[in-house]
Design a protein around this motif. Structure first.
Motif, mmCIF file in Angstrom:
data_model
loop_
_atom_site.group_PDB
_atom_site.id
_atom_site.type_symbol
_atom_site.label_atom_id
_atom_site.label_comp_id
_atom_site.label_asym_id
_atom_site.label_seq_id
_atom_site.Cartn_x
_atom_site.Cartn_y
_atom_site.Cartn_z
ATOM 1 N N VAL A 163 3.325 -1.996 5.043
ATOM 2 C CA VAL A 163 2.375 -1.242 4.218
ATOM 3 C C VAL A 163 1.922 -0.007 4.987
ATOM 4 C CG1 VAL A 163 0.117 -1.270 3.075
ATOM 5 C CG2 VAL A 163 1.592 -3.295 2.995
ATOM 6 N N ARG A 164 2.052 1.141 4.334
ATOM 7 C CA ARG A 164 1.545 2.371 4.943
ATOM 8 C C ARG A 164 0.083 2.544 4.556
ATOM 9 N NH1 ARG A 164 4.053 8.457 4.461
ATOM 10 N NH2 ARG A 164 2.561 9.484 5.831
ATOM 11 N N LEU A 165 -0.774 2.511 5.557
ATOM 12 C CA LEU A 165 -2.193 2.736 5.329
ATOM 13 C C LEU A 165 -2.481 4.219 5.478
ATOM 14 C CD1 LEU A 165 -3.513 -0.115 7.666
ATOM 15 C CD2 LEU A 165 -3.178 -0.255 5.182
ATOM 16 N N ARG A 166 -3.129 4.790 4.492
ATOM 17 C CA ARG A 166 -3.614 6.170 4.608
ATOM 18 C C ARG A 166 -5.127 6.085 4.620
ATOM 19 N NH1 ARG A 166 0.041 10.384 2.989
ATOM 20 N NH2 ARG A 166 1.992 9.675 2.035
ATOM 21 N N GLN A 189 4.972 -0.447 0.593
ATOM 22 C CA GLN A 189 3.807 -0.163 -0.241
ATOM 23 C C GLN A 189 2.917 0.815 0.490
ATOM 24 O OE1 GLN A 189 1.309 -2.563 -2.618
ATOM 25 N NE2 GLN A 189 2.286 -4.465 -1.972
ATOM 26 N N GLU A 190 2.037 1.444 -0.287
ATOM 27 C CA GLU A 190 1.064 2.339 0.306
ATOM 28 C C GLU A 190 -0.326 1.888 -0.075
ATOM 29 O OE1 GLU A 190 2.656 6.746 0.027
ATOM 30 O OE2 GLU A 190 0.517 6.611 -0.267
ATOM 31 N N LEU A 191 -1.263 2.033 0.829
ATOM 32 C CA LEU A 191 -2.651 1.740 0.513
ATOM 33 C C LEU A 191 -3.506 2.885 1.045
ATOM 34 C CD1 LEU A 191 -4.988 -0.108 -0.428
ATOM 35 C CD2 LEU A 191 -4.876 -1.227 1.806
ATOM 36 N N VAL A 192 -4.165 3.582 0.130
ATOM 37 C CA VAL A 192 -5.084 4.646 0.520
ATOM 38 C C VAL A 192 -6.472 4.030 0.609
ATOM 39 C CG1 VAL A 192 -6.033 6.903 -0.081
ATOM 40 C CG2 VAL A 192 -3.664 6.335 -0.712
ATOM 41 N N VAL A 193 -7.109 4.155 1.768
ATOM 42 C CA VAL A 193 -8.446 3.571 1.945
ATOM 43 C C VAL A 193 -9.420 4.663 2.372
ATOM 44 C CG1 VAL A 193 -9.832 1.835 3.123
ATOM 45 C CG2 VAL A 193 -7.415 1.398 2.682
ATOM 46 N N ALA A 241 -12.545 12.374 -3.020
ATOM 47 C CA ALA A 241 -11.336 11.690 -3.502
ATOM 48 C C ALA A 241 -10.167 12.061 -2.595
ATOM 49 C CB ALA A 241 -11.027 12.091 -4.942
ATOM 50 N N PRO A 242 -9.154 11.183 -2.541
ATOM 51 C CA PRO A 242 -7.974 11.484 -1.721
ATOM 52 C C PRO A 242 -7.080 12.531 -2.379
ATOM 53 C CG PRO A 242 -8.128 9.117 -2.249
ATOM 54 C CD PRO A 242 -9.078 9.846 -3.147
ATOM 55 N N LEU A 243 -6.434 13.325 -1.540
ATOM 56 C CA LEU A 243 -5.380 14.246 -1.974
ATOM 57 C C LEU A 243 -4.159 13.904 -1.128
ATOM 58 C CD1 LEU A 243 -4.111 16.706 -3.332
ATOM 59 C CD2 LEU A 243 -5.284 18.157 -1.678
ATOM 60 N N ILE A 244 -3.167 13.283 -1.761
ATOM 61 C CA ILE A 244 -1.994 12.824 -1.034
ATOM 62 C C ILE A 244 -0.834 13.766 -1.334
ATOM 63 C CG2 ILE A 244 -0.405 10.903 -0.638
ATOM 64 C CD1 ILE A 244 -3.406 10.360 0.080
#
Ligand SMILES: [Cu+2]
Length: 509
Positions: free
Chosen positions: A276-279, A189-193, A174-177
């Protein structure tokens, strides 16, 4: 806190107890044979670990609490429904989001039939919370729980996963932001992929794949994967020009973006012109991804959580364990953010939906992206505020990557994992690691507890915790030894790591 020792080999238990004893503990095999000045290691139980944590923490710091239940269950990938292991029944597991400086407290409940741990990938945290069995904590037995608690020192895109066996290649991630309260932002906006290669629940599990690799002893294609389809097929090993040789050892039937196959993708509603910020996170076991939006350039802003000089690119390569943050301006069309399984003919995507209309066919979009130049992340310069100050190294360690031999054995400096034979460092040193890849496959090398700086083109590369070393390539990375403890350093190909390609960066008193 339940920190009971699990049933396990007596040697391992002794080793952990020795480490826990902290200052005064001498390690390991060979140290008790009466030799005079045996090195004294700074173990996870050393008072120095608590001192460093105290220096990181602030009075009145916010605490964020979460419960993580590792559990068997079914998930829907789109193309298939599979039985697997996840955190909390979701794939990826639910994101944990904190701010820099927060105290993160997570109770891990082990509902798996195997022991497990959690490793907080990329964080310079206290050594006893790093989640490496024996080296920093006992494994958490089935049915038991463990309380992780640590100050989160740096902002950025991180993730977490188990550090036991090949559990990472199931659905346990899982992501840890970590947000930076002082950051300017500059996006809407942010998008975690999270990208992943998938086989669990499709006829074999990662433990069986590893057993097959070890039994076949060929270090190449996992023969048991021949009938899986969806891969390169035939006797051909996956190969990639971009990766300079072999692209992987395992054929996967599915490739996922945020838990979904390309034919049933997740979508994000956006508006034309939005930023959009892609993480982007690669949680794969054995697959690098070439990522990008065909026809739309992105501005790369961070690698492995740390800022780089903003750089424009249309495609970027993401090795296992690596992360890239990039900002894109949404075009006036429905577009895919693609993840192409490098050298393996696999495609996955997240669809960015800025209006009506259908997303372009993924295979056609992939062909367009494959024609675009790919940025070399190891050459991106670190942004000035996070660049290391110029300094000659106090110690240089050679890290020679070898294998596979005699069967499916991968080595560092000629040996498989032995925590007693690590790379010694002392607090305060500037340390240089010189990775030399003598093999025909790429290795994303990951150091726990630190963010090194790659010596890229011109000497100033990006700050990273995971860096790809291509076949026949030598790269150097520098870090400041400012986080005492026993820190694993290994290939983030989970099968290479388990087959020996691990060592320890070992702080001495
Ligand atoms: Cu490797």
């Amino acid at each position: 806190m339940s920190r009971q020792l699990p049933p396990g080999p007596v040697l391992d238990r002794r080793r952990f107890l020795a480490l826990s004893a902290g200052a005064g503990a001498t390690l390991l095999a060979g140290c008790a044979t009466g030799k005079a000045a045996a090195p004294v290691l700074v173990g996870p139980g050393s008072p120095r670990i608590s001192q460093l944590e105290q220096a990181r923490s602030r009075p009145g710091q916010r605490s964020v609490d979460a419960v993580l239940k590792a559990t068997p269950g079914e998930v829907d990938l789109g193309a298939a429904r599979v039985s697997t292991w996840t955190y909390g029944g979701e794939l990826p597991g639910r994101e944990i989001r904190v701010r820099r400086g927060d105290l993160l407290r997570v109770r891990l409940q082990n509902g798996l039939p195997q022991p497990t741990t959690v490793h907080w990938h990329g964080l310079a945290l206290r050594n006893d919370m790093d989640g490496v069995p024996v080296l920093t904590q006992p494994e958490v037995a089935p049915g038991a729980s463990f309380d992780y608690a640590f100050t989160v020192p740096d902002a950025g895109t991180y993730w977490f996963h188990p550090h036991v066996g090949v559990q990472l290649d199931r659905g346990l991630y899982a992501p840890l932001i970590v947000e930076d309260p002082d950051e300017a932002g500059g996006y809407d906006q942010e998008l975690v992929v999270v990208f992943d290669d998938w086989l669990d629940g499709t006829g074999r599990n990662p433990d069986q794949v590893l057993a097959g690799l070890l039994a076949n002893g060929m270090g190449g294609m996992d023969m048991s994967g021949m009938d899986m389809g969806g891969g390169s097929g035939g006797m051909t090993m996956p190969r990639s020009e971009l990766l300079g040789g072999d692209a992987g050892d395992v054929v996967y039937p599915h490739y996922l973006a945020n838990g979904r196959t390309a034919d049933a993708p997740r979508t994000l509603d956006v508006r034309p012109g939005q930023r959009v910020r892609l993480r982007m996170i690669n949680a794969s076991g054995d697959t690098a991804f070439r990522v990008g939006v065909p026809g739309t350039s992105m501005t790369i802003t961070h690698t492995d959580g740390f800022a780089v000089v903003p750089t424009s690119a249309e495609a970027v390569l993401l090795g296992m364990g690596e992360r890239i943050d990039a900002v894109i301006k949404i075009p006036d069309a429905v577009v895919p953010l693609l993840g192409l399984a490098e050298g393996k003919d696999g495609i996955t995507q997240v669809v960015l939906r800025s209006g009506l209309g259908a997303a372009p066919d993924a295979a056609t979009a992939a062909k367009a992206l494959l024609k675009r130049p790919v940025i070399q992340v190891n050459d991106l310069p670190a942004a000035e505020p996070v660049a290391l100050t110029a300094r000659e190294p106090d110690v240089v360690h050679a890290v020679k990557l070898g294998g596979p031999e005699p069967g499916y054995t991968w080595t560092i400096n000629g040996r498989t994992y032995d925590p007693a034979a690590g790379l010694p460092v002392r607090e305060g040193q500037r340390v240089r690691l010189r990775f030399e890849n003598t093999t025909t496959m790429f290795h994303p090398m990951h150091l726990h507890g630190h963010t090194f700086q790659v010596r890229g083109a011109g000497g100033i590369g990006p700050r990273k915790d995971t860096a790809i070393v291509l076949p026949k390539q030598t790269i150097e990375v520098d870090f400041d030894a400012d986080n005492a403890g026993q820190w694993l350093m290994h290939c983030h190909n989970v099968y290479h790591g388990e087959a020996g390609m691990m060592t320890v960066v070992s702080y001495l008193e």
